[in-house]
Design a protein around this motif. Structure first.
Motif, PDB file in Angstrom:
ATOM      1  N   ASP A  66      44.711  45.535  35.531  1.00 54.60           N
ATOM      2  CA  ASP A  66      43.394  46.173  35.615  1.00 54.60           C
ATOM      3  C   ASP A  66      42.855  46.432  34.214  1.00 54.60           C
ATOM      4  O   ASP A  66      42.020  47.307  34.001  1.00 54.60           O
ATOM      5  CB  ASP A  66      43.499  47.507  36.368  1.00 54.60           C
ATOM      6  CG  ASP A  66      43.872  47.301  37.828  1.00 54.60           C
ATOM      7  OD1 ASP A  66      43.396  46.323  38.436  1.00 54.60           O
ATOM      8  OD2 ASP A  66      44.640  48.120  38.361  1.00 54.60           O
ATOM      9  N   ASP A  67      43.339  45.644  33.257  1.00 55.88           N
ATOM     10  CA  ASP A  67      43.023  45.893  31.855  1.00 55.88           C
ATOM     11  C   ASP A  67      41.612  45.453  31.489  1.00 55.88           C
ATOM     12  O   ASP A  67      41.059  44.521  32.075  1.00 55.88           O
ATOM     13  CB  ASP A  67      44.009  45.149  30.948  1.00 55.88           C
ATOM     14  CG  ASP A  67      45.448  45.609  31.124  1.00 55.88           C
ATOM     15  OD1 ASP A  67      45.690  46.562  31.895  1.00 55.88           O
ATOM     16  OD2 ASP A  67      46.327  45.007  30.494  1.00 55.88           O
ATOM     17  N   TYR A  72      40.257  43.155  45.322  1.00 55.75           N
ATOM     18  CA  TYR A  72      40.521  43.481  43.922  1.00 55.75           C
ATOM     19  C   TYR A  72      39.238  44.020  43.296  1.00 55.75           C
ATOM     20  O   TYR A  72      38.176  43.404  43.399  1.00 55.75           O
ATOM     21  CB  TYR A  72      41.000  42.242  43.157  1.00 55.75           C
ATOM     22  CG  TYR A  72      41.276  42.533  41.702  1.00 55.75           C
ATOM     23  CD1 TYR A  72      42.537  42.911  41.274  1.00 55.75           C
ATOM     24  CD2 TYR A  72      40.262  42.461  40.755  1.00 55.75           C
ATOM     25  CE1 TYR A  72      42.789  43.205  39.945  1.00 55.75           C
ATOM     26  CE2 TYR A  72      40.503  42.756  39.425  1.00 55.75           C
ATOM     27  CZ  TYR A  72      41.760  43.131  39.026  1.00 55.75           C
ATOM     28  OH  TYR A  72      42.002  43.427  37.719  1.00 55.75           O
ATOM     29  N   VAL A  73      39.330  45.149  42.627  1.00 55.80           N
ATOM     30  CA  VAL A  73      38.151  45.800  42.048  1.00 55.80           C
ATOM     31  C   VAL A  73      38.030  45.443  40.574  1.00 55.80           C
ATOM     32  O   VAL A  73      38.958  45.662  39.778  1.00 55.80           O
ATOM     33  CB  VAL A  73      38.228  47.336  42.230  1.00 55.80           C
ATOM     34  CG1 VAL A  73      37.072  48.033  41.522  1.00 55.80           C
ATOM     35  CG2 VAL A  73      38.237  47.678  43.715  1.00 55.80           C
ATOM     36  N   HIS A  74      36.889  44.880  40.231  1.00 55.69           N
ATOM     37  CA  HIS A  74      36.583  44.527  38.846  1.00 55.69           C
ATOM     38  C   HIS A  74      36.635  45.806  38.013  1.00 55.69           C
ATOM     39  O   HIS A  74      35.943  46.777  38.315  1.00 55.69           O
ATOM     40  CB  HIS A  74      35.186  43.906  38.791  1.00 55.69           C
ATOM     41  CG  HIS A  74      34.810  43.296  37.493  1.00 55.69           C
ATOM     42  ND1 HIS A  74      34.573  44.047  36.367  1.00 55.69           N
ATOM     43  CD2 HIS A  74      34.611  41.996  37.147  1.00 55.69           C
ATOM     44  CE1 HIS A  74      34.237  43.237  35.372  1.00 55.69           C
ATOM     45  NE2 HIS A  74      34.267  41.989  35.816  1.00 55.69           N
ATOM     46  N   PRO A  75      37.455  45.847  36.966  1.00 54.50           N
ATOM     47  CA  PRO A  75      37.655  47.102  36.229  1.00 54.50           C
ATOM     48  C   PRO A  75      36.440  47.604  35.449  1.00 54.50           C
ATOM     49  O   PRO A  75      36.391  48.778  35.096  1.00 54.50           O
ATOM     50  CB  PRO A  75      38.814  46.788  35.281  1.00 54.50           C
ATOM     51  CG  PRO A  75      38.963  45.334  35.271  1.00 54.50           C
ATOM     52  CD  PRO A  75      38.336  44.786  36.504  1.00 54.50           C
ATOM     53  N   VAL A  76      35.458  46.761  35.209  1.00 51.60           N
ATOM     54  CA  VAL A  76      34.243  47.202  34.511  1.00 51.60           C
ATOM     55  C   VAL A  76      33.153  47.557  35.512  1.00 51.60           C
ATOM     56  O   VAL A  76      32.571  48.637  35.466  1.00 51.60           O
ATOM     57  CB  VAL A  76      33.737  46.115  33.533  1.00 51.60           C
ATOM     58  CG1 VAL A  76      32.385  46.499  32.932  1.00 51.60           C
ATOM     59  CG2 VAL A  76      34.768  45.868  32.436  1.00 51.60           C
ATOM     60  N   ASN A 127      35.722  41.843  44.565  1.00 50.54           N
ATOM     61  CA  ASN A 127      35.287  40.455  44.423  1.00 50.54           C
ATOM     62  C   ASN A 127      34.353  39.997  45.535  1.00 50.54           C
ATOM     63  O   ASN A 127      33.456  39.195  45.292  1.00 50.54           O
ATOM     64  CB  ASN A 127      36.504  39.530  44.336  1.00 50.54           C
ATOM     65  CG  ASN A 127      37.238  39.686  43.026  1.00 50.54           C
ATOM     66  OD1 ASN A 127      36.622  39.840  41.969  1.00 50.54           O
ATOM     67  ND2 ASN A 127      38.557  39.656  43.083  1.00 50.54           N
ATOM     68  N   VAL A 128      34.546  40.495  46.746  1.00 50.89           N
ATOM     69  CA  VAL A 128      33.638  40.130  47.842  1.00 50.89           C
ATOM     70  C   VAL A 128      32.233  40.662  47.560  1.00 50.89           C
ATOM     71  O   VAL A 128      31.246  39.950  47.740  1.00 50.89           O
ATOM     72  CB  VAL A 128      34.169  40.640  49.202  1.00 50.89           C
ATOM     73  CG1 VAL A 128      33.121  40.480  50.295  1.00 50.89           C
ATOM     74  CG2 VAL A 128      35.456  39.908  49.567  1.00 50.89           C
ATOM     75  N   PHE A 173      31.973  36.200  32.503  1.00 53.11           N
ATOM     76  CA  PHE A 173      31.031  35.530  33.403  1.00 53.11           C
ATOM     77  C   PHE A 173      31.445  35.558  34.870  1.00 53.11           C
ATOM     78  O   PHE A 173      30.834  34.872  35.696  1.00 53.11           O
ATOM     79  CB  PHE A 173      30.805  34.082  32.965  1.00 53.11           C
ATOM     80  CG  PHE A 173      30.152  33.954  31.615  1.00 53.11           C
ATOM     81  CD1 PHE A 173      28.866  34.411  31.393  1.00 53.11           C
ATOM     82  CD2 PHE A 173      30.839  33.376  30.566  1.00 53.11           C
ATOM     83  CE1 PHE A 173      28.271  34.303  30.156  1.00 53.11           C
ATOM     84  CE2 PHE A 173      30.258  33.256  29.313  1.00 53.11           C
ATOM     85  CZ  PHE A 173      28.965  33.724  29.096  1.00 53.11           C
ATOM     86  N   ILE A 174      32.455  36.318  35.226  1.00 53.24           N
ATOM     87  CA  ILE A 174      32.926  36.327  36.620  1.00 53.24           C
ATOM     88  C   ILE A 174      31.786  36.563  37.602  1.00 53.24           C
ATOM     89  O   ILE A 174      31.610  35.814  38.561  1.00 53.24           O
ATOM     90  CB  ILE A 174      34.030  37.395  36.834  1.00 53.24           C
ATOM     91  CG1 ILE A 174      35.334  36.956  36.195  1.00 53.24           C
ATOM     92  CG2 ILE A 174      34.244  37.659  38.333  1.00 53.24           C
ATOM     93  CD1 ILE A 174      36.435  38.005  36.262  1.00 53.24           C
ATOM     94  N   ALA A 175      31.010  37.583  37.404  1.00 52.31           N
ATOM     95  CA  ALA A 175      29.973  37.968  38.370  1.00 52.31           C
ATOM     96  C   ALA A 175      28.805  36.989  38.427  1.00 52.31           C
ATOM     97  O   ALA A 175      28.012  37.033  39.362  1.00 52.31           O
ATOM     98  CB  ALA A 175      29.465  39.372  38.055  1.00 52.31           C
ATOM     99  N   GLU A 176      28.720  36.092  37.456  1.00 51.46           N
ATOM    100  CA  GLU A 176      27.590  35.152  37.388  1.00 51.46           C
ATOM    101  C   GLU A 176      27.926  33.774  37.920  1.00 51.46           C
ATOM    102  O   GLU A 176      27.052  32.908  37.972  1.00 51.46           O
ATOM    103  CB  GLU A 176      27.133  35.011  35.936  1.00 51.46           C
ATOM    104  CG  GLU A 176      26.671  36.304  35.319  1.00 51.46           C
ATOM    105  CD  GLU A 176      26.431  36.165  33.826  1.00 51.46           C
ATOM    106  OE1 GLU A 176      26.121  35.048  33.368  1.00 51.46           O
ATOM    107  OE2 GLU A 176      26.560  37.174  33.125  1.00 51.46           O
TER     108      GLU A 176
END
Length: 165
Positions: free
Chosen positions: A102-103, A134-138, A143-144, A116-119
């Motif tokens: 979760d770093d 899985y929760v994006h740490p920022v 992810n869904v 760029f994950i969310a894009e």
């Protein structure tokens, strides 16, 4: 053990073989692959005038730290013939570190979570398949949620769900 989500991509040569070789080298050099998504065919992103990509996300358990993993994965890219010509250009193999535990890491040459994950739908489709919650740490969203809210409209098609993990 560190949990690392890694995106594999290829659009040159025998793409299925490239992914297979990348998985084998990751397993022998970086850590144990505990999950692998289906394989997805995706239109090229960034530089669109090139062959379609095959993409897959794998989850690896590794004893190595993030900077070491980056060095190892870049070495694997070189082993498989990757030549960096132009940003977002065609390539034999691309190996991107998406999440590392979760770093949040921001050092020269390495940003985790991948910026760029969310894009990128081609990243989120396979990622949401194997790590939906899985929760994006920022962003503090899973992810869904990121996939459902992704504005990228390039086509992503699941072409294989054969995975041995």
């Amino acid at each position: 053990m560190n949990k690392i989500y890694i995106l594999l991509g290829t659009n040159l040569g025998d793409r299925f073989h490239q992914l297979e070789q990348a998985r084998a080298l990751l397993a022998s050099q970086v850590g144990i692959i505990t999950q692998a998504s289906s394989i997805y065919q995706t239109a090229a992103w960034g530089v669109e005038d090139q062959p379609a990509f095959l993409n897959q996300v794998v989850l690896i358990n590794s004893k190595f730290q993030a900077a070491e993993c980056l060095e190892l994965t870049q070495g694997i890219e070189k082993q498989l013939g990757r030549i960096r010509k132009k940003k977002w250009g065609e390539r034999v193999i691309d190996i991107d570190l998406l999440y590392f535990n979760d770093d949040i890491i921001n050092i020269p040459n390495l940003r985790i979570p991948h910026p760029f994950i969310a894009e990128r739908r081609f990243t989120l489709e396979p990622l949401a398949e194997i790590a939906p919650e899985y929760v994006h740490p920022v962003y503090k969203k899973n992810n869904v949620y990121l996939l459902d809210n992704c504005r990228d409209e390039l086509p992503v098609k699941k072409i294989s769900n054969d995975e041995p993990y």
